[in-house]
Design an enzyme around this catalytic site. Structure first.
Site, PDB file in Angstrom:
ATOM      1  N   SER A  29      34.513  34.043  35.082  1.00 27.47           N
ATOM      2  CA  SER A  29      34.535  35.430  35.539  1.00 27.47           C
ATOM      3  C   SER A  29      33.436  35.723  36.562  1.00 27.47           C
ATOM      4  O   SER A  29      33.403  35.105  37.617  1.00 27.47           O
ATOM      5  CB  SER A  29      34.455  36.357  34.327  1.00 27.47           C
ATOM      6  OG  SER A  29      34.766  37.659  34.713  1.00 27.47           O
TER       7      SER A  29
ATOM      8  N   ASP B 131      35.208  40.324  41.580  1.00 28.91           N
ATOM      9  CA  ASP B 131      34.452  39.221  40.981  1.00 28.91           C
ATOM     10  C   ASP B 131      35.269  37.926  41.139  1.00 28.91           C
ATOM     11  O   ASP B 131      36.347  37.934  41.735  1.00 28.91           O
ATOM     12  CB  ASP B 131      34.051  39.533  39.527  1.00 28.91           C
ATOM     13  CG  ASP B 131      35.190  39.431  38.537  1.00 28.91           C
ATOM     14  OD1 ASP B 131      36.355  39.591  38.939  1.00 28.91           O
ATOM     15  OD2 ASP B 131      34.920  39.187  37.334  1.00 28.91           O
TER      16      ASP B 131
ATOM     17  N   ASP C 260      37.120  35.918  39.400  1.00 27.24           N
ATOM     18  CA  ASP C 260      38.500  35.764  38.938  1.00 27.24           C
ATOM     19  C   ASP C 260      39.323  37.023  39.189  1.00 27.24           C
ATOM     20  O   ASP C 260      40.463  37.137  38.722  1.00 27.24           O
ATOM     21  CB  ASP C 260      38.554  35.343  37.465  1.00 27.24           C
ATOM     22  CG  ASP C 260      37.936  36.379  36.524  1.00 27.24           C
ATOM     23  OD1 ASP C 260      37.008  37.086  36.945  1.00 27.24           O
ATOM     24  OD2 ASP C 260      38.401  36.488  35.377  1.00 27.24           O
TER      25      ASP C 260
ATOM     26  N   ASP D 240      39.465  40.113  38.253  1.00 23.16           N
ATOM     27  CA  ASP D 240      39.921  41.172  37.348  1.00 23.16           C
ATOM     28  C   ASP D 240      39.107  42.441  37.591  1.00 23.16           C
ATOM     29  O   ASP D 240      39.603  43.540  37.410  1.00 23.16           O
ATOM     30  CB  ASP D 240      39.907  40.750  35.860  1.00 23.16           C
ATOM     31  CG  ASP D 240      38.606  40.132  35.400  1.00 23.16           C
ATOM     32  OD1 ASP D 240      37.680  39.962  36.227  1.00 23.16           O
ATOM     33  OD2 ASP D 240      38.514  39.804  34.206  1.00 23.16           O
TER      34      ASP D 240
HETATM   35 MG    MG Z   1      36.152  38.694  35.793  1.00 19.97          MG
END
Ligand code: MG
Length: 447
Positions: A97, A239, A241, A243
């Site tokens: 993440s 960020d 990844d 999300d």
């Molecule tokens: Mg993330």
């Protein structure tokens, strides 16, 4: 200091130190044993260590008889969408993440496309410890099927659920910084489809992040400067990844992650009628969301930190929208997880349809200052005496102990909790002025 974290959010570890591929293999075997035949969707962000981790996890899954659908390098919300698209029984995301580049991790999803619930994790966790995996014979091991267009499918799902004609008519100019992370795989596809003018900073999905991947103000200097020099209506940062999403205004001002969520939630509440009386956010989310919800006649339900707790809260309360104050927009009409692409679409619709600038929208909300502090700890137990002191000191205040300790004051709050994903304690304070926020944080830290 330990750099291996196991929690309901999955596993995170440092490559070359604690991230031994044998651990990834074990996670694969354990998750396969937990899920059964599957299939399981597997994908991950653009980190350089992706192949090292992904191949070990796939090997573990297949060895215990689980079929795998490999969607490759994608956004975390892409895996969540593909679980539903392929009626899979679960999903695994190879990602740390927002953690720095040396980290990688394994996130575990259920068949609804959300993180494992606390009950599901409680069933899964003993499997890792027992290490008693029923290996399958050659004719019963799992299969691996590759899907190469998952990001396109993810974007198509969003566009099928949200009408974006107002955006294409708006001539908005957009600047995005996916930081060479997974967002770089999706942003051009989405922004082309939306018909906006755009530029992308750090647009190569090679996982060599150009700055610390957590979308905090100090990490977004390049985006701020480019917005100040250029002629854009809005800036976005994701960020690693993709999300989480944060918004910067037309002059390059960092509006804060909570106000980013606020712009999206406000738009949903302005344009749709809510099936229930509340929105759902986690305990560390700004009072700005509560204020926006109140303006639309709704209350705010607070959950423990962690995406799974928020999505469970949204389900239980049949909420129209929710999320996390760290820039995680959850819009159940599209999916059961935080999705920066959904946030981009909602924010652009808000701008296009209100004909207001980002700063005009933000200035219409009440002003709160949030200060986020943290310090390192060796173990989570170390923080318990501190939490007890806080509870005793503020015994006459309203206190929430769902997750660490949150103390409420008049128009202000303090929340202290050990992180699920890093060996740190987080102290969040929010108040109407910076002086008041600083005073509160000093008061708590002095305990
Ligand atoms: Mg993330």
């Amino acid at each position: 200091m330990s750099s291996l974290i196991m929690s309901i959010s999955g596993m995170r570890a440092v490559v070359g130190e604690t991230l031994d591929p044998s651990l990834a293999l074990k996670m694969g075997k354990a998750f396969g044993t937990f899920i059964g035949k599957g299939p399981v969707i597997i994908g991950g962000d653009t980190r350089v260590s992706y192949d090292m981790v992904q191949k070990a996890v796939v090997s573990g899954l297949v060895s215990v008889g689980t079929d795998v659908i490999d969607v490759g390098r994608v956004l975390t919300p892409t895996v969540q969408q593909m679980i539903r698209t392929f009626n899979a029984k679960g999903g695994i995301v190879i990602s740390a993440s927002h953690n720095p580049i040396q980290w990688n991790g394994i996130k575990l999803m259920n068949e609804a496309g959300s993180f494992l619930t606390p009950e599901e994790y409680a069933q899964f966790e003993p499997l890792i410890k027992e290490e008693n995996f029923p290996l399958k014979s050659w004719d019963a091991i799992g299969t691996v099927t590759e899907v190469t267009d998952a990001v396109q499918r993810h974007v198509d799902i969003i566009l099928s659920k949200i009408d974006t004609t107002s955006i294409s008519a708006s001539k908005l100019r957009v600047l995005v910084d996916p930081n060479n992370g997974a967002g770089a795989l999706a942003d051009p596809i989405l922004l082309d489809a939306l018909g906006v003018e755009y530029d992308i900073l750090n647009a190569d999905p090679n996982g060599k992040f150009n700055h610390d991947p957590e979308p905090l103000e100090n990490n977004l200097t390049e985006l701020k400067e480019a917005l100040q020099k250029g002629n854009y209506d809005i800036g976005f940062a994701q960020d690693a990844d993709a999300d989480r999403l944060v918004i910067l205004d037309e002059r390059g001002r960092f509006i804060g992650e909570d106000y980013s969520l606020g712009i999206c939630v406000d738009y949903i509440l302005q344009t749709e009628s809510s099936p229930s009386d509340c929105v759902v956010v986690n305990l560390s989310t700004s009072l700005v969301i509560e204020n926006i919800a109140k303006q639309h006649g709704l209350t705010t339900h607070y959950t423990k930190i962690g995406e799974t707790n928020v999505t469970e809260g949204i389900r239980q309360h049949n909420a129209i929208a929710g999320g996390e104050g760290n820039g995680g927009v959850i819009y159940p009409k599209v999916g059961w997880g935080r999705d920066s692409l959904v946030g981009i679409v909602l924010a652009l619709k808000h701008l296009a349809e209100s004909k207001k600038t980002v700063s005009e929208i933000v200035n219409s909300y009440p002003k709160f200052i949030m200060i986020k502090d943290k310090y390192s700890i060796a173990s989570r137990d170390e923080v318990l005496p501190f939490l007890d002191k806080i509870k005793a000191h503020y015994a006459s205040n309203k206190i929430d102990t769902q997750d660490g300790v949150k103390v409420y004051f008049d128009n202000a709050w303090v929340h202290v909790r050990p992180s699920n994903t890093e060996p740190i304690v987080r102290i969040f304070v929010e108040a109407p002025t910076k002086d008041e926020a600083l005073r509160l944080i000093d008061e708590v830290k002095s305990l």
